[in-house]
Design an enzyme around this catalytic site. Sequence first.
Site, PDB file in Angstrom:
ATOM      1  N   TYR A   1       0.831  -1.194   0.000  1.00  0.00           N
ATOM      2  CA  TYR A   1       0.000   0.000   0.000  1.00  0.00           C
ATOM      3  C   TYR A   1       0.878   1.261   0.000  1.00  0.00           C
ATOM      4  CZ  TYR A   1      -3.475   3.426   1.447  1.00  0.00           C
ATOM      5  OH  TYR A   1      -4.283   4.537   1.496  1.00  0.00           O
ATOM      6  N   ASP A   2       1.859   1.263   0.909  1.00  0.00           N
ATOM      7  CA  ASP A   2       2.756   2.430   0.993  1.00  0.00           C
ATOM      8  C   ASP A   2       3.471   2.652  -0.331  1.00  0.00           C
ATOM      9  OD1 ASP A   2       2.230   3.273   3.530  1.00  0.00           O
ATOM     10  OD2 ASP A   2       3.819   2.073   4.461  1.00  0.00           O
TER      11      ASP A   2
ATOM     12  N   GLU B   1       8.416   8.551  20.461  1.00  0.00           N
ATOM     13  CA  GLU B   1       7.454   7.643  21.096  1.00  0.00           C
ATOM     14  C   GLU B   1       6.988   6.607  20.070  1.00  0.00           C
ATOM     15  OE1 GLU B   1       3.482   9.745  21.680  1.00  0.00           O
ATOM     16  OE2 GLU B   1       4.742  11.411  21.012  1.00  0.00           O
TER      17      GLU B   1
ATOM     18  N   LYS C   1       4.720   4.394  17.560  1.00  0.00           N
ATOM     19  CA  LYS C   1       3.517   4.600  16.741  1.00  0.00           C
ATOM     20  C   LYS C   1       2.696   3.319  16.877  1.00  0.00           C
ATOM     21  CE  LYS C   1       2.115   5.948  12.046  1.00  0.00           C
ATOM     22  NZ  LYS C   1       1.045   4.996  11.884  1.00  0.00           N
TER      23      LYS C   1
ATOM     24  N   ARG D   1     -11.713   8.856  14.268  1.00  0.00           N
ATOM     25  CA  ARG D   1     -11.093   9.941  13.514  1.00  0.00           C
ATOM     26  C   ARG D   1     -11.933  10.360  12.305  1.00  0.00           C
ATOM     27  NH1 ARG D   1      -5.145   9.392  11.334  1.00  0.00           N
ATOM     28  NH2 ARG D   1      -6.098   7.695  10.202  1.00  0.00           N
TER      29      ARG D   1
ATOM     30  N   LYS E   1       8.340  14.226  17.414  1.00  0.00           N
ATOM     31  CA  LYS E   1       7.594  15.492  17.445  1.00  0.00           C
ATOM     32  C   LYS E   1       8.469  16.588  18.015  1.00  0.00           C
ATOM     33  CE  LYS E   1       3.370  12.916  18.426  1.00  0.00           C
ATOM     34  NZ  LYS E   1       2.462  12.402  19.440  1.00  0.00           N
TER      35      LYS E   1
ATOM     36  N   CYS F   1      -1.830 -41.074   9.507  1.00  0.00           N
ATOM     37  CA  CYS F   1      -0.574 -40.466   9.953  1.00  0.00           C
ATOM     38  C   CYS F   1       0.380 -40.346   8.761  1.00  0.00           C
ATOM     39  CB  CYS F   1       0.053 -41.316  11.050  1.00  0.00           C
ATOM     40  SG  CYS F   1       1.747 -40.811  11.405  1.00  0.00           S
TER      41      CYS F   1
ATOM     42  N   CYS G   1      -0.275 -38.907  16.089  1.00  0.00           N
ATOM     43  CA  CYS G   1      -0.329 -40.266  15.577  1.00  0.00           C
ATOM     44  C   CYS G   1      -0.777 -41.139  16.751  1.00  0.00           C
ATOM     45  CB  CYS G   1       1.053 -40.698  15.092  1.00  0.00           C
ATOM     46  SG  CYS G   1       1.105 -42.453  14.710  1.00  0.00           S
TER      47      CYS G   1
ATOM     48  N   CYS H   1       5.670 -43.733  16.925  1.00  0.00           N
ATOM     49  CA  CYS H   1       5.563 -43.534  15.476  1.00  0.00           C
ATOM     50  C   CYS H   1       6.901 -43.084  14.886  1.00  0.00           C
ATOM     51  CB  CYS H   1       4.476 -42.512  15.161  1.00  0.00           C
ATOM     52  SG  CYS H   1       4.423 -42.041  13.426  1.00  0.00           S
TER      53      CYS H   1
HETATM   54  S1  IVH Z   1       0.531  11.933  16.586  1.00  0.00           S
HETATM   55  C1  IVH Z   1      -1.620  15.585  14.737  1.00  0.00           C
HETATM   56  N1  IVH Z   1       1.549   9.894  17.897  1.00  0.00           N
HETATM   57  O1  IVH Z   1      -0.802   7.046  13.561  1.00  0.00           O
HETATM   58  C2  IVH Z   1      -0.740  14.405  14.943  1.00  0.00           C
HETATM   59  N2  IVH Z   1      -0.018   9.438  16.177  1.00  0.00           N
HETATM   60  O2  IVH Z   1      -0.506   7.130  10.619  1.00  0.00           O
HETATM   61  C3  IVH Z   1      -1.497  13.247  15.406  1.00  0.00           C
HETATM   62  N3  IVH Z   1      -0.547   7.047  15.918  1.00  0.00           N
HETATM   63  O3  IVH Z   1      -3.316   9.358  12.923  1.00  0.00           O
HETATM   64  C4  IVH Z   1      -0.784  11.979  15.438  1.00  0.00           C
HETATM   65  N4  IVH Z   1       0.750   6.311  17.534  1.00  0.00           N
HETATM   66  O4  IVH Z   1      -3.744   7.512  14.711  1.00  0.00           O
HETATM   67  C5  IVH Z   1       0.721  10.280  16.908  1.00  0.00           C
HETATM   68  N5  IVH Z   1       2.480   8.204  19.172  1.00  0.00           N
HETATM   69  C6  IVH Z   1       1.657   8.597  18.193  1.00  0.00           C
HETATM   70  C7  IVH Z   1       0.892   7.664  17.465  1.00  0.00           C
HETATM   71  C8  IVH Z   1       0.068   8.124  16.450  1.00  0.00           C
HETATM   72  C9  IVH Z   1      -0.119   5.977  16.594  1.00  0.00           C
HETATM   73  C10 IVH Z   1      -1.491   6.984  14.786  1.00  0.00           C
HETATM   74  C11 IVH Z   1      -2.485   8.100  14.773  1.00  0.00           C
HETATM   75  C12 IVH Z   1      -2.200   8.802  13.481  1.00  0.00           C
HETATM   76  C13 IVH Z   1      -1.632   7.693  12.652  1.00  0.00           C
HETATM   77  C14 IVH Z   1      -0.877   8.187  11.434  1.00  0.00           C
END
Ligand code: IVH
Length: 687
Positions: free
Chosen positions: A46-47, A123, A125, A146, A302, A420, A436, A442
């Site tokens: 997909y990506d 952090e 994901k 969302r 971030k 078997c 078996c 066996c």
């Molecule tokens: S920040 C405005 N932090 O990944 C920024 N998102 O593919 C909001 N997600 O829509 C996102 N872990 O549903 C953020 N530590 C994390 C996350 C995280 C999972 C999800 C989130 C986001 C999606 C993007």
Amino acid sequence: MTTLPAAQPQSSVSSRAEYEAALQRLREASQAYYGDGDSALDDASYDQLRRSVQAWEQENPAEVSPDSPIGLVADGAAPVGDVAHTTRLLSLDNVFDAVGLVAWGASVQRRLGRTPQGGFTVEPKIDGAAVAARYRDGRLEQIITRGDGSHGEDISHVIGQIDGLPEHLAEPATVEVRGEVAFTQAQFETANAVRTAHGAQVFANPRNGTAGTLRAKDRPYRLQMTFWAYGAVELDGVPYLPAGATHAETLAAVAAAGVQTTAESPAGLHVVADLAAAQQQVDAIAATRAELPVGIDGVVIKLNDMAEQATAGFGSRFPHWAIAVKLAATERQTVLEEVVWEVGRTGVLAPTAILAPVEIDGSTVTRATLHNPADIRRRDLHIGDTVTVYKAGDIIPRVQGAVVALRPDGAQEVPLPEACPNCGGQINKSQERWRCAQGTACALPALIGYATGREMLDIDGLGKTYVAALVASGDVTDVADLFTLNTEQLTAASGSVKRAAKLAEQIEAAKSRPLNRVFCALGVLGTGRSMSRRIARHFVTIDAIRQADAAAMQDVEGIGPEKAPVIVEQVAALAPVIDKLIAAGVNMSEPQEASSAQGAGPLASKVVVVTGKMTGSLENLGRSEMNALIERAGGRAGSSVNSKTSILVAAPSANGKPSSKAVKAAELGVEVLTPENFAEMVADYLA
Ligand code: IVH
């Protein structure tokens, strides 16, 4: 629907027609991804498709389709509800490596007009579904999906079903907490067990299961999920955070109020000064991925300082102040070609899926575990199905489920064995794992016969009949039992006190065989004579072999990422047998002279292939003994002639014509020796 078979490469988009077709595939796949259906594309495909569409749009801006999903949150595919979000709930932009992260850093610097001063947070994901949870005066009032980023669906019916998202906060705060809901691995197992008990199909993967569970209103059972907050915003204009709070401080405040955040996940939240340090944390989190209790598909970085976040601002889909570093996909789709059944030492029938080769998490996968017949039926697997295969780090790949939408017409359910596959006898089906009916009897006689053979423990006189008697009497249940047999047991099996005494002598002598033979006698899948020699030479002691993880196992020549975890798992499963061997005083180390042979000797760093029946002084050597000789002389035995072959030892053929191996060697310019010439070369190493 129009779908792509898993094996078909998603090549780049180079024409308007290809662009339109790619858009259609993207829409279908993302509807399934953000909804709760089966996706016809795995995440990696997909990506890749998404990136080629994006590249085409950048090169052909005039031709961008007005309803292209590329510019929309969740690719415009998530079910949209009627609850307006307080502020837009956006997605994240992705990079795939350290170079991408540096490029993102440069874009942030450009937007700020200077290097960020407040540092970065790192952090996990979490791979689940985004929700916004609204607390008023400390009470959880509403949960919203969302959706399209500006409107989501009200899913408040799941309040109470999500760990980490309490119904009451520790303080009467009014705030909207945002984060990810997912099944932990343990919750996922439970969810599938509960679904099975209710006759429902198992979930193909945790993320699909989460999306479906959040929206389901009328299930007769409740499934527990978990929440991790990754942000908070003001609700109803009520101030919540002190001005100037950083991202890390925001999450700490939310955690203090009783909501679980990404900082409480085992991957944690890390504040770092620069992107080099952030990259180190990305690598550290990626390294622990397989052990985490929940699936992650990336690491999020971030800007920590909210003022800097505000300056960096937002695009239509993503904030400019955050970026996701995607990790290698742990899940791919491929085709289930066949299922093979093997009978283990204890008589258990183990099904293995044979798959069209697919690259997952850095290695090519061709086989995967299918636990038992009931599980095969629960997953509704058919031969020819496109299946989702999961593999992370060192674990053995497993088949998650079938993509029913891609099932070929007329596909048959995976056939289950009626007899078997080893002895042809009856199967005991009383438990989920079929066995078996003969149980250990066996496969055991064949395994013990193999273990006592001349090239292994070399217990002279212990033929098939005696082995069968020892197994039938229950005196031998594994190879280690051979070493604790007493005179009565040996007499009963061989029918004579004299023979028993001879056998006892032989067994005593077998206790001092080198480790490579003892290891080979254990019958670990995929470790024959040559491989056992390589393993024993590499690790020298059984303790070192037992301590090796899959990464360490791959240091042995010829062991790749697919074989390594299987060997590690089997060695672990053999712990009781190995312990018994040690207790019986069997040698468990490899003699040093043998282990120092590699790299020295006349065949140092040479690959030698042998063909035909040997003659002269090598006349009595079988193939395995020839291989041992080659290895003693410092070389490596190969099985086919190719560009890596150094020497072909070719016996004269009976019809006078050169063998196919000799022809190939001549073509490649490989040195060809007669057995006699070769014997001269390795004379010092002939036993
Ligand atoms: S920040 C405005 N932090 O990944 C920024 N998102 O593919 C909001 N997600 O829509 C996102 N872990 O549903 C953020 N530590 C994390 C996350 C995280 C999972 C999800 C989130 C986001 C999606 C993007």
